[in-house]
Design a protein around this motif. Structure first.
Motif, PDB file in Angstrom:
ATOM      1  N   ARG A 149       0.832  -1.198   0.000  1.00 54.15           N
ATOM      2  CA  ARG A 149       0.000   0.000   0.000  1.00 54.15           C
ATOM      3  C   ARG A 149       0.869   1.252   0.000  1.00 54.15           C
ATOM      4  N   PRO A 150       0.399   2.322  -0.617  1.00 53.89           N
ATOM      5  CA  PRO A 150       1.140   3.575  -0.560  1.00 53.89           C
ATOM      6  C   PRO A 150       1.097   4.153   0.839  1.00 53.89           C
ATOM      7  N   ALA A 151       1.976   5.106   1.127  1.00 55.16           N
ATOM      8  CA  ALA A 151       2.079   5.666   2.470  1.00 55.16           C
ATOM      9  C   ALA A 151       0.805   6.355   2.913  1.00 55.16           C
ATOM     10  N   THR A 152       0.024   6.857   1.985  1.00 56.12           N
ATOM     11  CA  THR A 152      -1.203   7.565   2.334  1.00 56.12           C
ATOM     12  C   THR A 152      -2.279   6.627   2.833  1.00 56.12           C
ATOM     13  N   GLY A 153      -2.112   5.320   2.633  1.00 52.35           N
ATOM     14  CA  GLY A 153      -3.123   4.358   3.045  1.00 52.35           C
ATOM     15  C   GLY A 153      -4.169   4.116   1.981  1.00 52.35           C
ATOM     16  N   ALA A 154      -4.102   4.844   0.863  1.00 48.56           N
ATOM     17  CA  ALA A 154      -5.067   4.640  -0.207  1.00 48.56           C
ATOM     18  C   ALA A 154      -4.835   3.291  -0.858  1.00 48.56           C
ATOM     19  N   SER A 155      -5.894   2.751  -1.455  1.00 44.20           N
ATOM     20  CA  SER A 155      -5.760   1.441  -2.081  1.00 44.20           C
ATOM     21  C   SER A 155      -4.995   1.564  -3.395  1.00 44.20           C
ATOM     22  N   VAL A 156      -4.391   0.474  -3.764  1.00 42.86           N
ATOM     23  CA  VAL A 156      -3.670   0.427  -5.024  1.00 42.86           C
ATOM     24  C   VAL A 156      -4.039  -0.869  -5.720  1.00 42.86           C
ATOM     25  N   ILE A 157      -4.272  -0.794  -7.030  1.00 43.63           N
ATOM     26  CA  ILE A 157      -4.622  -1.989  -7.781  1.00 43.63           C
ATOM     27  C   ILE A 157      -3.355  -2.784  -8.061  1.00 43.63           C
ATOM     28  N   PRO A 158      -3.275  -4.036  -7.597  1.00 47.20           N
ATOM     29  CA  PRO A 158      -2.105  -4.848  -7.918  1.00 47.20           C
ATOM     30  C   PRO A 158      -1.905  -4.880  -9.427  1.00 47.20           C
ATOM     31  N   VAL A 159      -0.662  -4.757  -9.873  1.00 48.84           N
ATOM     32  CA  VAL A 159      -0.381  -4.556 -11.294  1.00 48.84           C
ATOM     33  C   VAL A 159      -0.900  -5.683 -12.163  1.00 48.84           C
ATOM     34  N   GLU A 160      -1.037  -6.902 -11.601  1.00 47.48           N
ATOM     35  CA  GLU A 160      -1.456  -8.026 -12.438  1.00 47.48           C
ATOM     36  C   GLU A 160      -2.962  -8.089 -12.653  1.00 47.48           C
ATOM     37  N   LEU A 161      -3.731  -7.252 -11.942  1.00 47.69           N
ATOM     38  CA  LEU A 161      -5.180  -7.262 -12.079  1.00 47.69           C
ATOM     39  C   LEU A 161      -5.653  -6.133 -12.982  1.00 47.69           C
ATOM     40  N   GLU A 189     -23.821 -13.105 -14.265  1.00 47.17           N
ATOM     41  CA  GLU A 189     -23.191 -13.917 -13.227  1.00 47.17           C
ATOM     42  C   GLU A 189     -22.079 -14.794 -13.804  1.00 47.17           C
ATOM     43  N   ALA A 190     -22.254 -15.263 -15.039  1.00 45.97           N
ATOM     44  CA  ALA A 190     -21.212 -16.066 -15.674  1.00 45.97           C
ATOM     45  C   ALA A 190     -19.939 -15.243 -15.866  1.00 45.97           C
ATOM     46  N   THR A 191     -20.113 -13.975 -16.190  1.00 43.51           N
ATOM     47  CA  THR A 191     -18.957 -13.078 -16.339  1.00 43.51           C
ATOM     48  C   THR A 191     -18.247 -12.895 -14.998  1.00 43.51           C
ATOM     49  N   VAL A 192     -19.043 -12.775 -13.935  1.00 40.77           N
ATOM     50  CA  VAL A 192     -18.448 -12.646 -12.601  1.00 40.77           C
ATOM     51  C   VAL A 192     -17.624 -13.878 -12.273  1.00 40.77           C
ATOM     52  N   LYS A 193     -18.156 -15.059 -12.556  1.00 34.48           N
ATOM     53  CA  LYS A 193     -17.428 -16.297 -12.278  1.00 34.48           C
ATOM     54  C   LYS A 193     -16.086 -16.313 -13.006  1.00 34.48           C
ATOM     55  N   THR A 194     -16.090 -15.822 -14.242  1.00 33.60           N
ATOM     56  CA  THR A 194     -14.841 -15.765 -15.007  1.00 33.60           C
ATOM     57  C   THR A 194     -13.853 -14.808 -14.348  1.00 33.60           C
ATOM     58  N   HIS A 195     -14.351 -13.635 -13.939  1.00 32.89           N
ATOM     59  CA  HIS A 195     -13.471 -12.665 -13.272  1.00 32.89           C
ATOM     60  C   HIS A 195     -12.922 -13.224 -11.964  1.00 32.89           C
ATOM     61  N   VAL A 196     -13.775 -13.879 -11.182  1.00 34.31           N
ATOM     62  CA  VAL A 196     -13.328 -14.452  -9.906  1.00 34.31           C
ATOM     63  C   VAL A 196     -12.246 -15.494 -10.146  1.00 34.31           C
ATOM     64  N   LYS A 202      -4.518 -15.126 -10.650  1.00 34.89           N
ATOM     65  CA  LYS A 202      -3.489 -14.087 -10.734  1.00 34.89           C
ATOM     66  C   LYS A 202      -2.855 -13.775  -9.381  1.00 34.89           C
ATOM     67  N   ILE A 203      -3.647 -13.813  -8.325  1.00 31.44           N
ATOM     68  CA  ILE A 203      -3.089 -13.466  -7.014  1.00 31.44           C
ATOM     69  C   ILE A 203      -2.609 -14.694  -6.254  1.00 31.44           C
ATOM     70  N   GLY A 204      -2.785 -15.869  -6.864  1.00 31.42           N
ATOM     71  CA  GLY A 204      -2.292 -17.087  -6.230  1.00 31.42           C
ATOM     72  C   GLY A 204      -3.100 -17.510  -5.027  1.00 31.42           C
ATOM     73  N   ALA A 205      -4.403 -17.197  -5.027  1.00 36.35           N
ATOM     74  CA  ALA A 205      -5.274 -17.559  -3.908  1.00 36.35           C
ATOM     75  C   ALA A 205      -5.972 -18.875  -4.195  1.00 36.35           C
ATOM     76  N   ARG A 206      -6.006 -19.744  -3.170  1.00 42.70           N
ATOM     77  CA  ARG A 206      -6.634 -21.054  -3.348  1.00 42.70           C
ATOM     78  C   ARG A 206      -8.149 -20.942  -3.432  1.00 42.70           C
ATOM     79  N   ASP A 207      -8.716 -19.992  -2.684  1.00 39.30           N
ATOM     80  CA  ASP A 207     -10.165 -19.878  -2.604  1.00 39.30           C
ATOM     81  C   ASP A 207     -10.549 -18.433  -2.287  1.00 39.30           C
ATOM     82  N   ARG A 208     -11.843 -18.207  -2.115  1.00 40.53           N
ATOM     83  CA  ARG A 208     -12.350 -16.852  -1.894  1.00 40.53           C
ATOM     84  C   ARG A 208     -11.916 -16.299  -0.541  1.00 40.53           C
TER      85      ARG A 208
END
Length: 221
Positions: A149-161, A189-196, A202-208
């Motif tokens: 995160r930046p020093a300001t605490g604002a969110s940042v989009i991970p570059v791979e997303l 909803e099918a589009t959401v499933k694809t995005h999820v 991309k982030i290497g997460a096993r699950d939600r």
């Protein structure tokens, strides 16, 4: 129809869960088991969509049974832990074992039904009481380098997303289902499933659940 296996060493508890779930639209209890070993065997025999699993049981506990069910490539059942014991070690061992949800037995009937439905479609559900502890536990372990995160605490989009994937991750962190995310973003909803699926890869997460932790680390929650 969502097929459910109930696992608990107390027959009265199984009877109560059966009454709640059989009364819900689109859910059918197809079997019961009184210990972990029987849970694994019945999951293989009945191939349910969701297993509602107690933790403390004789012969084999629910955590070991969950590990075996999740690790079996021939099984596709999601496991929801439903326990009396609000203990951190049970919570984190259950998530490490691959459980898709964690509920306490004092939850309301609607929460049990919601957990089963969420698990059946690949979502995850944690009892509100434990969500904060999950975030704190994994955030204390340190944020991944790509999610600093930046020093300001604002969110940042991970570059791979992509920007859309970051939006989906943000909504995942609010424990929204795929259907609710679709409504928020005005997409199918099918589009959401694809995005999820793309986000998890991309982030290497096993699950939600792991994705929620990642989102909090990245300041996207």
């Amino acid at each position: 129809m969502i097929r459910v296996l109930l696992v608990d060493d107390h027959a009265v508890m199984r009877a109560g869960f059966r009454m709640i779930l059989d009364a819900a639209d689109g859910i059918e209890v197809v079997g019961e088991a009184a210990d972990g070993a029987a849970a694994v065997a019945e999951t293989r025999r009945l191939t349910p969509d969701v297993v509602c699993m107690d933790v403390q049981m004789p012969d084999m506990d629910g955590l070991e049974a969950t590990r075996r069910i999740v690790a079996d490539g021939d099984l596709h059942a999601a496991v929801v832990i439903v326990t009396t014991f609000d203990r951190d070690e049970y919570l984190f061992q259950a998530l490490s074992a691959g459980a898709s949800g964690f509920l306490l037995k004092n939850a309301g009937p609607e929460e049990l039904v919601s957990a089963v439905r969420a698990a059946a479609v690949g979502d995850a559900l944690l009892a509100p009481e434990v969500t904060r502890r999950v975030i704190e536990r994994f955030t204390d372990a340190g944020a991944p380098a790509s999610a600093a995160r930046p020093a300001t605490g604002a969110s940042v989009i991970p570059v791979e997303l992509t920007e859309r994937e970051a939006e989906v991750l943000h909504l995942l962190a609010q424990a929204l289902s795929n259907a609710e995310i679709a409504q928020r973003l005005f997409i199918g909803e099918a589009t959401v499933k694809t995005h999820v699926s793309n986000v998890l890869q991309k982030i290497g997460a096993r699950d939600r659940v792991a994705a929620v932790v990642y989102a909090h680390r990245a300041g996207l929650a």
